[in-house]
Motif scaffolding. Structure first.
Motif, short mmCIF file in Angstrom:
data_model
loop_
_atom_site.label_atom_id
_atom_site.label_comp_id
_atom_site.label_asym_id
_atom_site.label_seq_id
_atom_site.Cartn_x
_atom_site.Cartn_y
_atom_site.Cartn_z
N THR A 1 0.82 -1.21 0.00
CA THR A 1 0.00 0.00 0.00
C THR A 1 0.86 1.26 0.00
O THR A 1 0.62 2.19 -0.78
N ILE A 2 1.87 1.28 0.86
CA ILE A 2 2.77 2.44 0.94
C ILE A 2 3.55 2.59 -0.36
O ILE A 2 3.71 3.69 -0.89
N GLN A 3 4.02 1.48 -0.88
CA GLN A 3 4.80 1.51 -2.13
C GLN A 3 3.96 2.03 -3.28
O GLN A 3 4.42 2.88 -4.07
N THR A 4 2.73 1.56 -3.39
CA THR A 4 1.84 2.00 -4.47
C THR A 4 1.51 3.48 -4.35
O THR A 4 1.52 4.22 -5.34
N ALA A 5 1.22 3.93 -3.12
CA ALA A 5 0.88 5.34 -2.90
C ALA A 5 2.05 6.25 -3.28
O ALA A 5 1.86 7.30 -3.92
N ALA A 6 3.26 5.86 -2.90
CA ALA A 6 4.45 6.67 -3.22
C ALA A 6 4.68 6.71 -4.73
O ALA A 6 5.01 7.77 -5.28
N LYS A 7 4.49 5.59 -5.40
CA LYS A 7 4.68 5.55 -6.86
C LYS A 7 3.63 6.39 -7.58
O LYS A 7 3.94 7.07 -8.57
N ILE A 8 2.39 6.36 -7.11
CA ILE A 8 1.34 7.16 -7.72
C ILE A 8 1.65 8.65 -7.57
O ILE A 8 1.50 9.43 -8.51
N PHE A 9 2.09 9.03 -6.37
CA PHE A 9 2.43 10.44 -6.12
C PHE A 9 3.52 10.92 -7.08
O PHE A 9 3.38 11.98 -7.71
N THR A 10 4.60 10.18 -7.16
CA THR A 10 5.71 10.60 -8.02
C THR A 10 5.32 10.60 -9.49
O THR A 10 5.74 11.47 -10.25
N THR A 11 4.51 9.63 -9.91
CA THR A 11 4.08 9.57 -11.30
C THR A 11 3.22 10.77 -11.67
O THR A 11 3.38 11.38 -12.74
N ILE A 12 2.32 11.16 -10.76
CA ILE A 12 1.43 12.29 -11.03
C ILE A 12 2.22 13.59 -11.17
O ILE A 12 2.07 14.32 -12.16
N PHE A 13 3.07 13.88 -10.20
CA PHE A 13 3.73 15.18 -10.20
C PHE A 13 4.95 15.24 -11.11
O PHE A 13 5.45 16.33 -11.37
N ARG A 14 5.42 14.10 -11.61
CA ARG A 14 6.42 14.14 -12.67
C ARG A 14 5.75 14.25 -14.04
O ARG A 14 6.37 14.70 -15.00
N GLY A 15 4.49 13.83 -14.10
CA GLY A 15 3.77 13.86 -15.38
C GLY A 15 3.07 15.18 -15.66
O GLY A 15 2.90 15.56 -16.83
N LEU A 16 2.67 15.90 -14.60
CA LEU A 16 1.96 17.17 -14.79
C LEU A 16 2.94 18.30 -15.07
O LEU A 16 4.02 18.36 -14.47
N PRO A 17 2.59 19.25 -15.94
CA PRO A 17 3.41 20.45 -16.10
C PRO A 17 3.45 21.24 -14.78
O PRO A 17 2.45 21.27 -14.05
N GLU A 18 4.57 21.86 -14.50
CA GLU A 18 4.72 22.58 -13.24
C GLU A 18 3.68 23.69 -13.08
O GLU A 18 3.17 23.92 -11.98
#
Length: 236
Positions: free
Chosen positions: A54-71
């Motif tokens: 659960t922790i691993q998935t949440a951390a990966k989702i967070f990083t994927t979202i904010f690396r994918g969105l324009p600043e």
């Protein structure tokens, strides 16, 4: 030439005061964001390395979202979306709308972006630490906390510093984005000066020099920090 000096002077006749205050806001925003981004990035790296799914998935989702969105889009989401969320939560308590501070919104948005990339730097640094280091600490009877503090962290900082230095320089330039939400930083104040005086080239050139100077000073400081961190290697 005298007209340009007048425009750049301090006082009611020039824009020097506004530009200086803008530079102070830019530097303050960067320095306020850095520790938050570093801590969050480190926690995200620990989360991705966690054995808890659960922790691993949440951390990966967070990083994927904010690396994918324009600043810039991240900034809008935090500023406007955060304002809506806070008002929904506090409207019943305070009975009146609350305005999100643009400095805080910019700091949070930049910290989210910085941490998502910093987590990858920390992950690479973790991989650079030999597994024998952990086994040796365990054989000495060190707790997980002491192992992290005395064995892992000194090596982690050394390995992660070049990547984190690059991220700092990128973030320092990205602070210019906060001008779109009304924060009186370097970019916003030089833009106001350019529009009011019709001397766009002069004031945007000043903005260029400011960011180049900040980048240069940061590079010099980071180089000295890196040399200090690696001084043991040089002696050996």
């Amino acid at each position: 030439m005298s007209d340009y000096l007048t425009l750049l002077s301090f006082g009611p006749a020039g824009w020097g005061d506004e530009i200086a205050r803008g530079v102070l806001v830019t530097v303050s925003l960067g320095l306020a964001t850095l520790p938050i981004g570093l801590i969050l990035g480190f926690l995200l790296a620990l989360g991705i390395n966690s054995k808890e799914p659960t922790i691993q998935t949440a951390a990966k989702i967070f990083t994927t979202i904010f690396r994918g969105l324009p600043e810039l889009l991240t900034l809008f989401i935090v500023y406007y979306g955060g304002q809506i969320l806070i008002n929904l939560l506090l409207q019943k308590l305070l009975g009146s709308p609350v305005e999100v501070n643009s400095f805080v919104a910019g700091m949070i948005a930049l910290a989210f972006v910085f941490s998502s990339y910093a987590s990858e730097v920390f992950l690479s640094a973790f991989k650079g630490i030999n597994q024998g280091q952990y086994e040796g600490a365990n054989a000495l009877g060190l707790s997980r906390f002491k192992t992290m503090r005395f064995v892992v962290m000194p090596q982690l900082i050394k390995l992660a510093l070049p990547g984190l230095s690059n991220l700092w320089l990128i973030m320092l330039k990205e602070t210019s984005l906060v001008s779109v939400i009304g924060l009186a930083d370097t970019m916003r104040n030089t833009g106001l000066a350019a529009r009011n005086t019709k001397e766009a080239f002069l004031f945007f050139a000043i903005a260029c020099l400011v960011y180049l100077a900040l980048t240069f000073l940061s590079s010099v400081g980071l180089e000295r920090i890196e040399k200090r961190v690696r001084r043991g290697e040089a002696r050996s």
